[in-house]
Motif scaffolding. Structure first.
Motif, short mmCIF file in Angstrom:
data_model
loop_
_atom_site.label_atom_id
_atom_site.label_comp_id
_atom_site.label_asym_id
_atom_site.label_seq_id
_atom_site.Cartn_x
_atom_site.Cartn_y
_atom_site.Cartn_z
N ALA A 155 -3.93 26.62 -46.89
CA ALA A 155 -2.88 27.24 -46.09
C ALA A 155 -2.12 26.23 -45.25
O ALA A 155 -1.01 26.51 -44.82
N ALA A 156 -2.70 25.05 -44.99
CA ALA A 156 -2.10 24.11 -44.05
C ALA A 156 -2.56 22.68 -44.33
O ALA A 156 -3.69 22.47 -44.75
N PRO A 157 -1.70 21.68 -44.05
CA PRO A 157 -2.14 20.30 -44.22
C PRO A 157 -3.20 19.86 -43.20
O PRO A 157 -4.03 19.02 -43.50
N LEU A 158 -3.18 20.44 -41.99
CA LEU A 158 -4.15 20.11 -40.95
C LEU A 158 -5.04 21.32 -40.69
O LEU A 158 -4.53 22.39 -40.35
N MET A 159 -6.34 21.14 -40.80
CA MET A 159 -7.26 22.25 -40.52
C MET A 159 -8.30 21.81 -39.50
O MET A 159 -9.14 20.96 -39.78
N PHE A 160 -8.19 22.36 -38.30
CA PHE A 160 -9.17 22.11 -37.25
C PHE A 160 -10.24 23.19 -37.41
O PHE A 160 -9.95 24.38 -37.26
N ARG A 161 -11.47 22.77 -37.68
CA ARG A 161 -12.50 23.74 -38.05
C ARG A 161 -13.78 23.55 -37.28
O ARG A 161 -14.07 22.47 -36.77
N LYS A 162 -14.56 24.62 -37.25
CA LYS A 162 -15.95 24.56 -36.79
C LYS A 162 -16.81 24.74 -38.03
O LYS A 162 -16.75 25.78 -38.67
N LEU A 163 -17.56 23.71 -38.36
CA LEU A 163 -18.45 23.76 -39.50
C LEU A 163 -19.89 23.67 -39.00
O LEU A 163 -20.22 22.78 -38.22
N SER A 164 -20.73 24.59 -39.41
CA SER A 164 -22.08 24.68 -38.87
C SER A 164 -22.88 23.38 -39.03
O SER A 164 -23.73 23.08 -38.21
N THR A 165 -22.59 22.62 -40.05
CA THR A 165 -23.35 21.38 -40.28
C THR A 165 -22.53 20.12 -40.05
O THR A 165 -23.01 19.02 -40.28
N ALA A 166 -21.27 20.26 -39.57
CA ALA A 166 -20.43 19.06 -39.51
C ALA A 166 -19.58 18.94 -38.26
O ALA A 166 -18.69 18.12 -38.21
N GLY A 167 -19.82 19.71 -37.23
CA GLY A 167 -19.07 19.54 -36.00
C GLY A 167 -17.98 20.56 -35.80
O GLY A 167 -17.86 21.55 -36.52
N GLU A 168 -17.17 20.31 -34.76
CA GLU A 168 -16.16 21.28 -34.37
C GLU A 168 -14.87 20.57 -33.92
O GLU A 168 -14.93 19.61 -33.17
N GLY A 169 -13.74 21.09 -34.37
CA GLY A 169 -12.44 20.50 -34.06
C GLY A 169 -11.84 20.99 -32.75
O GLY A 169 -10.70 21.45 -32.73
N GLN A 170 -12.57 20.89 -31.68
CA GLN A 170 -12.10 21.34 -30.36
C GLN A 170 -11.10 20.35 -29.76
O GLN A 170 -11.10 19.18 -30.11
N HIS A 171 -10.31 20.82 -28.83
CA HIS A 171 -9.40 20.00 -28.02
C HIS A 171 -8.33 19.27 -28.84
O HIS A 171 -7.95 18.14 -28.53
N ALA A 172 -7.86 19.92 -29.89
CA ALA A 172 -6.79 19.34 -30.71
C ALA A 172 -5.50 19.24 -29.90
O ALA A 172 -5.22 20.09 -29.06
N ARG A 173 -4.71 18.22 -30.20
CA ARG A 173 -3.39 18.05 -29.60
C ARG A 173 -2.41 17.82 -30.75
O ARG A 173 -2.58 16.86 -31.53
N VAL A 174 -1.41 18.69 -30.87
CA VAL A 174 -0.47 18.64 -31.99
C VAL A 174 0.95 18.76 -31.42
O VAL A 174 1.38 19.86 -31.06
N PHE A 175 1.67 17.65 -31.31
CA PHE A 175 2.98 17.63 -30.68
C PHE A 175 3.99 16.83 -31.50
O PHE A 175 3.67 15.76 -32.02
N ASN A 176 5.21 17.35 -31.57
CA ASN A 176 6.35 16.65 -32.14
C ASN A 176 6.15 16.26 -33.61
O ASN A 176 6.50 15.15 -34.01
N ASN A 177 5.60 17.18 -34.39
CA ASN A 177 5.40 16.96 -35.82
C ASN A 177 6.36 17.85 -36.60
O ASN A 177 6.87 18.83 -36.08
N ILE A 178 6.57 17.50 -37.87
CA ILE A 178 7.46 18.27 -38.74
C ILE A 178 6.69 18.63 -40.01
O ILE A 178 6.07 17.76 -40.63
#
Length: 168
Positions: A84-107
């Motif tokens: 669905a998207a080029p960037l996926m911030f995820r929580k994976l039970s065995t691989a960590g969590e994508g918390q505190h993402a910062r996404v600015f000025n992208n196209i």
């Protein structure tokens, strides 16, 4: 598949405050932007900065299961077509969590598995990752100018972003 960028902390590796800047990837079929995880959620892989990169026709996503990933001034064209998207911030039970993402000025132009779909084609904040993410001043465009994405800018995010506007 090939990964353009990859990082794991499953053997105790540490990679913090890493900068990826001014990379250019084009026509990368069978390739994903990457996979980054903080396997034990100890922030051993964290605080990566993605600055001024260009991804054109990179077939697959980057999965980010690590905190403090900063994406500033990047261009994505027809990328992340396997999801669905080029960037996926995820929580994976065995691989960590994508918390505190910062996404600015992208196209994002014609991205995701179905560029004409109004709810796909930019970044994805899965599960709890959306609670700590900050994003704004981005531009998303589906299949041509005027293709407004109804799912973009949801929840009060992206109040200064452009949606469906021709970048030219």
């Amino acid at each position: 598949h090939t990964d353009l960028f990859q990082g794991f902390s499953n053997n105790g590796e540490i990679a913090t405050n890493v900068v990826f800047r001014e990379n250019f990837a084009i026509d990368c079929n069978g390739t994903q932007i990457g996979n980054v995880s903080d396997d034990f959620e100890l922030e051993r892989i964290s605080r990566w900065y993605w600055l001024n990169n260009i991804f054109i026709d990179v077939e697959a996503v980057i999965t980010l299961a690590t905190p403090y990933q900063h994406w500033f001034n990047n261009l994505f064209v027809q990328s992340g077509r396997n999801t669905a998207a080029p960037l996926m911030f995820r929580k994976l039970s065995t691989a960590g969590e994508g918390q505190h993402a910062r996404v600015f000025n992208n196209i994002w132009v014609e991205c995701g598995s179905t560029p004409s779909n109004p709810i796909l084609g930019w970044y994805s904040l899965e599960g709890d990752t959306s609670a700590t993410a900050l994003s704004d001043y981005n531009l998303v465009l589906g299949s041509g100018a005027g293709t407004v994405k109804t799912g973009f800018a949801s929840g009060g995010r992206e109040s200064h972003s452009l949606n469906g506007v021709d970048p030219m």
